[in-house]
Design an enzyme around this catalytic site. Structure first.
Site, PDB file in Angstrom:
ATOM      1  CE  LYS A 247      24.279  13.623  -8.812  1.00 12.80           C
ATOM      2  NZ  LYS A 247      25.611  13.093  -8.680  1.00 12.80           N
TER       3      LYS A 247
ATOM      4  CE  LYS B  63      20.852   8.307  -9.773  1.00 14.95           C
ATOM      5  NZ  LYS B  63      21.687   7.197  -9.365  1.00 14.95           N
TER       6      LYS B  63
ATOM      7  CE  LYS C 286      27.235   6.527  -4.557  1.00 15.81           C
ATOM      8  NZ  LYS C 286      28.526   6.279  -5.168  1.00 15.81           N
TER       9      LYS C 286
HETATM   10  P1  ATP Z   1      25.645  10.284  -6.543  1.00 14.62           P
HETATM   11  O1  ATP Z   1      24.304  10.613  -5.915  1.00 14.62           O
HETATM   12  O2  ATP Z   1      26.801  10.834  -5.771  1.00 14.62           O
HETATM   13  O3  ATP Z   1      25.673  10.591  -8.016  1.00 14.62           O
HETATM   14  P2  ATP Z   1      24.945   7.588  -7.125  1.00 14.62           P
HETATM   15  O4  ATP Z   1      24.176   6.908  -6.061  1.00 14.62           O
HETATM   16  O5  ATP Z   1      24.192   8.100  -8.305  1.00 14.62           O
HETATM   17  O6  ATP Z   1      25.798   8.711  -6.410  1.00 14.62           O
HETATM   18  P3  ATP Z   1      27.222   6.835  -8.715  1.00 14.62           P
HETATM   19  O7  ATP Z   1      28.531   6.691  -8.037  1.00 14.62           O
HETATM   20  O8  ATP Z   1      26.917   8.101  -9.458  1.00 14.62           O
HETATM   21  O9  ATP Z   1      26.075   6.585  -7.621  1.00 14.62           O
HETATM   22  O10 ATP Z   1      26.993   5.621  -9.702  1.00 14.62           O
HETATM   23  C1  ATP Z   1      27.746   4.425  -9.610  1.00 14.62           C
HETATM   24  C2  ATP Z   1      27.132   3.369 -10.498  1.00 14.62           C
HETATM   25  O11 ATP Z   1      25.908   2.924  -9.915  1.00 14.62           O
HETATM   26  C3  ATP Z   1      26.793   3.825 -11.907  1.00 14.62           C
HETATM   27  O12 ATP Z   1      27.096   2.769 -12.809  1.00 14.62           O
HETATM   28  C4  ATP Z   1      25.315   4.063 -11.871  1.00 14.62           C
HETATM   29  O13 ATP Z   1      24.711   3.840 -13.130  1.00 14.62           O
HETATM   30  C5  ATP Z   1      24.860   3.009 -10.860  1.00 14.62           C
HETATM   31  N1  ATP Z   1      23.665   3.480 -10.156  1.00 14.62           N
HETATM   32  C6  ATP Z   1      23.564   4.560  -9.349  1.00 14.62           C
HETATM   33  N2  ATP Z   1      22.323   4.697  -8.850  1.00 14.62           N
HETATM   34  C7  ATP Z   1      21.606   3.662  -9.367  1.00 14.62           C
HETATM   35  C8  ATP Z   1      20.246   3.247  -9.249  1.00 14.62           C
HETATM   36  N3  ATP Z   1      19.390   3.908  -8.495  1.00 14.62           N
HETATM   37  N4  ATP Z   1      19.853   2.151  -9.922  1.00 14.62           N
HETATM   38  C9  ATP Z   1      20.730   1.456 -10.704  1.00 14.62           C
HETATM   39  N5  ATP Z   1      22.026   1.786 -10.857  1.00 14.62           N
HETATM   40  C10 ATP Z   1      22.463   2.874 -10.210  1.00 14.62           C
HETATM   41 MG    MG Z   2      25.193   9.367  -9.784  1.00 14.85          MG
END
Ligand code: ATP
Ligand code: MG
Length: 322
Positions: free
Chosen positions: A113, A192, A195
């Protein structure tokens, strides 16, 4: 009985990666009557990236709406918002004081990040400690997460062990539950899906906008008539996680045979998402029109969560010497 805990940041509307990697598997576990499930919206974690209070609030409701739309029962389980439970930040401080600095400095997710974002704040660095507090505050036994969180979960386990070594058996060591079949779901640019990387597919968007997001998935430049390799294509990688076995076989065949363009594959993916999740999309939008329903559920859940948190924190404070 196992206590299962899952959190999702309210850093945006939950995307396909969150749904397939975390929300859907966690809801499946919550339906087993032998389990007690705690699901929370990590709106304090989101503050590391979201500085607009209106957006922060709207994202909290969108995250909650996604859980409910996908069938999470907030009555028989515990459904709450992290910021309603201030005990978590107190525990975070205790954990900060026993967690070695190099452990955080070596976290993949922070390195990843901090390379991508403009604003690298301390909250982003100490994120794994708040996550450990989220889990340890509720004596959680099982934590279903996506693969990207594996290292954070290992840190939580280490932190719990450090605490227990110093103060005697106090904290429960949680087990991660990672569905190895669900890889880290790629976003529209192949990295990956996240969000905060603006590479997500938001299935709750109206058809036209969703279509546009799916059409923006990056592919190589092979022409329609050429044979293609499904295993290296982002469209296929996403399709494969949702389609039936026979549809996956068919799609593979289409790729290999040629005369099947990426546009065709994207259109098929769009149709699959809109038909597979048609009910969930309607329910989500209805809830977003009636946010008072969501708010009621969260406040009820916070009462239940807080009573567990206060008991566990009392145990910890006594051990620490307060
Ligand atoms: P941010 O970018 O703000 O970190 P994020 O999209 O990574 O957001 P999180 O809220 O950090 O989402 O993660 C929530 C859940 O979703 C966690 O259990 C994480 O492992 C899962 N997750 C996030 N992105 C993925 C992905 N690309 N594939 C599978 N699981 C995911
Ligand atoms: Mg995340």
């Amino acid at each position: 009985m196992a206590r299962i805990l899952t959190g999702i940041q309210s850093s945006g509307v939950p995307h396909l990666g969150n749904l397939l990697g975390a929300i859907i598997p966690a809801i499946r576990l919550s339906k087993d009557p032998k389990n007690e499930s705690l699901f929370f919206i990590a709106d304090m974690h989101s503050l590391t990236s979201i500085k607009d209070p209106k957006i922060l609030k709207e994202n909290t409701y969108a995250t909650a709406a996604a859980w409910i739309a996908f069938g999470f029962n907030s009555e028989s389980n515990i459904f709450y918002r992290q910021s309603d439970i201030p005990e978590v930040t107190e525990l975070m401080w205790y954990l900060n004081c026993i967690s070695p600095f190099p452990m955080l400095a070596n976290a993949h997710s922070f390195k990843d990040k901090s390379n991508k974002l403009h604003n690298v704040n301390t909250g982003l660095f100490t994120y794994p400690i708040l996550m450990a507090a989220d889990i340890l505050l509720y004596d959680a036994n099982i934590v279903p997460v996506g693969k990207d969180q594996k290292q954070h979960l290992e840190m939580t386990r280490d932190i719990a062990r450090f605490f227990n070594n110093i103060y005697g058996d106090t904290l429960i060591i949680p087990e991660p539950k990672i569905d190895e079949r669900i890889m880290t779901i790629p976003g529209t640019n192949g990295q990956k899906m996240s969000k905060s990387y603006n590479n997500f597919i938001n299935i709750f968007l109206p058809d036209k906008k969703l279509h546009k997001q799916i059409m923006s998935i990056e592919t190589d430049s092979k022409g329609v008539e050429e044979s293609k390799d499904p295993s290296t294509c982002n469209v296929f990688k996403i399709y494969e996680l949702m389609a039936t076995e026979s549809d996956v076989v068919q799609m593979k065949k289409n790729y290999r045979e040629g005369n099947y363009g990426y546009g065709h594959a994207k259109q098929t993916l769009f149709e699959l998402i809109t038909s597979k999740y048609s009910l969930e999309r309607i329910r989500f939008n209805e809830l977003m029109e009636n946010q008072n329903i969501i708010e009621d559920k969260l406040l009820k859940g916070a009462k239940k969560a807080r009573s567990i948190a206060q008991k566990v924190l009392r145990r910890i404070r006594t051990k620490v010497g307060y």
